[in-house]
Design a protein around this motif. Structure first.
Motif, PDB file in Angstrom:
ATOM      1  N   UNK A  14       3.149  -7.764 -27.981  1.00 12.01           N
ATOM      2  CA  UNK A  14       2.824  -7.732 -29.411  1.00 12.01           C
ATOM      3  C   UNK A  14       3.703  -8.698 -30.190  1.00 12.01           C
ATOM      4  N   UNK A  15       3.070  -9.486 -31.053  1.00  9.59           N
ATOM      5  CA  UNK A  15       3.771 -10.428 -31.923  1.00  9.59           C
ATOM      6  C   UNK A  15       3.780  -9.847 -33.334  1.00  9.59           C
ATOM      7  N   UNK A  16       4.958  -9.351 -33.759  1.00  7.33           N
ATOM      8  CA  UNK A  16       5.075  -8.704 -35.078  1.00  7.33           C
ATOM      9  C   UNK A  16       4.757  -9.659 -36.223  1.00  7.33           C
ATOM     10  N   UNK A  17       5.095 -10.940 -36.041  1.00  5.93           N
ATOM     11  CA  UNK A  17       4.948 -11.899 -37.137  1.00  5.93           C
ATOM     12  C   UNK A  17       3.492 -12.083 -37.541  1.00  5.93           C
ATOM     13  N   UNK A  18       2.584 -11.982 -36.563  1.00  2.16           N
ATOM     14  CA  UNK A  18       1.173 -12.212 -36.874  1.00  2.16           C
ATOM     15  C   UNK A  18       0.292 -11.010 -36.528  1.00  2.16           C
ATOM     16  N   UNK A  19       0.940  -9.877 -36.187  1.00  2.00           N
ATOM     17  CA  UNK A  19       0.186  -8.648 -35.892  1.00  2.00           C
ATOM     18  C   UNK A  19      -0.909  -8.873 -34.851  1.00  2.00           C
ATOM     19  N   UNK A  20      -0.493  -9.405 -33.697  1.00  2.00           N
ATOM     20  CA  UNK A  20      -1.496  -9.687 -32.671  1.00  2.00           C
ATOM     21  C   UNK A  20      -0.904  -9.466 -31.281  1.00  2.00           C
ATOM     22  N   UNK A  21      -1.759  -8.944 -30.374  1.00  3.14           N
ATOM     23  CA  UNK A  21      -1.366  -8.821 -28.969  1.00  3.14           C
ATOM     24  C   UNK A  21      -1.696 -10.135 -28.259  1.00  3.14           C
ATOM     25  N   UNK A  22      -0.686 -10.756 -27.655  1.00  4.94           N
ATOM     26  CA  UNK A  22      -0.895 -11.967 -26.867  1.00  4.94           C
ATOM     27  C   UNK A  22      -1.092 -11.579 -25.403  1.00  4.94           C
ATOM     28  N   UNK A  23      -2.136 -12.148 -24.766  1.00  2.24           N
ATOM     29  CA  UNK A  23      -2.441 -11.828 -23.371  1.00  2.24           C
ATOM     30  C   UNK A  23      -2.065 -12.994 -22.469  1.00  2.24           C
ATOM     31  N   UNK A  24      -1.456 -12.683 -21.321  1.00  2.00           N
ATOM     32  CA  UNK A  24      -1.125 -13.702 -20.329  1.00  2.00           C
ATOM     33  C   UNK A  24      -1.258 -13.087 -18.941  1.00  2.00           C
ATOM     34  N   UNK A  25      -1.346 -13.927 -17.936  1.00  2.00           N
ATOM     35  CA  UNK A  25      -1.415 -13.448 -16.562  1.00  2.00           C
ATOM     36  C   UNK A  25      -0.025 -13.269 -15.984  1.00  2.00           C
ATOM     37  N   UNK A  26       0.118 -12.306 -15.072  1.00  2.00           N
ATOM     38  CA  UNK A  26       1.411 -12.048 -14.446  1.00  2.00           C
ATOM     39  C   UNK A  26       1.163 -11.564 -13.023  1.00  2.00           C
ATOM     40  N   UNK A  27       2.112 -11.860 -12.131  1.00  2.00           N
ATOM     41  CA  UNK A  27       2.048 -11.361 -10.753  1.00  2.00           C
ATOM     42  C   UNK A  27       3.273 -10.487 -10.517  1.00  2.00           C
ATOM     43  N   UNK A  28       3.043  -9.253 -10.075  1.00  2.00           N
ATOM     44  CA  UNK A  28       4.120  -8.277  -9.912  1.00  2.00           C
ATOM     45  C   UNK A  28       4.172  -7.755  -8.485  1.00  2.00           C
ATOM     46  N   UNK A  29       5.382  -7.479  -8.011  1.00  5.87           N
ATOM     47  CA  UNK A  29       5.573  -6.741  -6.770  1.00  5.87           C
ATOM     48  C   UNK A  29       6.318  -5.456  -7.145  1.00  5.87           C
ATOM     49  N   UNK A  30       5.649  -4.321  -7.023  1.00  6.51           N
ATOM     50  CA  UNK A  30       6.160  -3.044  -7.524  1.00  6.51           C
ATOM     51  C   UNK A  30       6.523  -2.135  -6.353  1.00  6.51           C
ATOM     52  N   UNK A  31       7.715  -1.535  -6.404  1.00  2.00           N
ATOM     53  CA  UNK A  31       8.118  -0.580  -5.372  1.00  2.00           C
ATOM     54  C   UNK A  31       7.138   0.586  -5.316  1.00  2.00           C
ATOM     55  N   UNK A  32       6.980   1.173  -4.124  1.00  3.29           N
ATOM     56  CA  UNK A  32       6.042   2.279  -3.964  1.00  3.29           C
ATOM     57  C   UNK A  32       6.576   3.575  -4.575  1.00  3.29           C
ATOM     58  N   UNK A  33       7.899   3.774  -4.512  1.00  2.00           N
ATOM     59  CA  UNK A  33       8.491   5.022  -4.995  1.00  2.00           C
ATOM     60  C   UNK A  33       9.310   4.775  -6.260  1.00  2.00           C
ATOM     61  N   UNK A  34       9.267   5.703  -7.215  1.00  3.38           N
ATOM     62  CA  UNK A  34      10.067   5.533  -8.440  1.00  3.38           C
ATOM     63  C   UNK A  34      11.556   5.687  -8.153  1.00  3.38           C
ATOM     64  N   UNK A  35      12.388   4.977  -8.922  1.00  3.72           N
ATOM     65  CA  UNK A  35      13.839   5.106  -8.766  1.00  3.72           C
ATOM     66  C   UNK A  35      14.426   6.032  -9.820  1.00  3.72           C
ATOM     67  N   UNK A  36      13.604   6.373 -10.833  1.00  4.22           N
ATOM     68  CA  UNK A  36      14.088   7.231 -11.915  1.00  4.22           C
ATOM     69  C   UNK A  36      12.884   7.871 -12.595  1.00  4.22           C
ATOM     70  N   UNK A  37      13.142   8.978 -13.282  1.00  3.92           N
ATOM     71  CA  UNK A  37      12.064   9.593 -14.058  1.00  3.92           C
ATOM     72  C   UNK A  37      12.617  10.282 -15.291  1.00  3.92           C
TER      73      UNK A  37
END
Length: 275
Positions: A14-37
């Protein structure tokens, strides 16, 4: 190619200055198990894979499946933290104008949608170090940290008493997972306790040297409990609008522009991507 175990996702910031959500592509590698909750969310260590082959440590947070929380809950988390950061920038400018050496920041939070899913997740940088909780959303102070307390009071004053940013926690002066109470209880998730939350904060706030240095008005200097109660009631009756902020080179009306209507527009703008 995204690589083994990596997942492509759309990232919304979110860009507060112009009140708009900016969309972009991303590549993630996420652990299978949570480390905290926490009470409502699970936190997973993750890496954001950049085009040049490098990786950035981050954290992915998802709602606990058993709670059956609506997807908008993650939108609230991201928008709340973004609004808190806009106030942090105003606070830093106020400190700089008074030649005070303080600077704070809230971690940038984005909402991500993994390919082939509709569940919104929150993405933020990984914060290494000793995690400290300074205050909660119910008017309690966990530490005597003047900087965290002065910032919360600053948000109350500069929003023309319309809201307060509390539940301040993080590593050093890098904060995350704040809560915002608004005078009408609208927006900012289920933790927004409305005017009651604001009053609980004010009841526990102690005016410090830093508040004084920033020129923030004292709520209770030299007053008895009865006089203080009358003062608060009189202020509510008059609905006095503070002009604080102009002397620091920013318009307080911009900071205090977080009306429930503006917030609702921000929520709707993101919701359309998760249908």
């Amino acid at each position: 190619a995204a690589g083994q175990g990596a997942q492509r996702a759309a990232k919304f910031s979110y860009d507060c200055a112009i009140d708009r959500w900016d969309e972009s592509g991303v590549v993630l590698r996420i652990d299978r198990e949570p480390f905290s909750e926490g009470g409502m969310r699970l936190a997973y260590r993750a890496r954001e894979l950049l085009p040049d082959g490098s990786e950035v440590e981050c954290v992915v947070k998802r709602m606990k499946p058993g709670l059956l929380m609506p997807p908008e809950t993650s939108f609230h988390e991201a928008l709340t933290q973004t609004v808190a950061e806009s106030y942090a920038q105003d606070f830093n400018r106020a400190c700089a104008a008074k030649k005070l050496p303080h600077s704070i920041a809230f971690l940038p939070v984005s909402v991500v949608k993994l390919e082939g899913t509709t569940e919104p997740l929150c993405l933020e940088p990984y914060l290494a170090g000793e995690y400290v909780k300074h205050s909660d959303n119910d008017g309690h102070n966990e530490t005597e940290d003047e900087l965290a307390a002065a910032f919360s009071y600053f948000t109350y004053v500069t929003s023309n008493k319309l809201l307060v940013v509390c539940d301040i926690q993080g590593v050093g002066t890098f904060y995350t997972d704040p809560q915002i109470h608004t005078f009408d209880g609208e927006g900012f998730g289920a933790g927004n306790l409305g005017d009651e939350g604001i009053q609980r904060f004010l009841a526990s706030h102690r005016h410090s040297l830093l508040c004084e240095q920033l020129g923030l008005p004292s709520l209770d200097a030299g007053l008895t409990d009865e006089e203080l109660a009358r003062k608060i009631q009189a202020a509510e009756d008059e609905d006095v609008v503070s002009g604080y902020g102009s002397e620091f080179g920013f318009d307080p009306s911009v900071a205090s522009g977080w009306t429930s209507q503006r917030y609702t527009r921000g929520m709707a703008g993101l919701g359309q991507h998760f249908r």
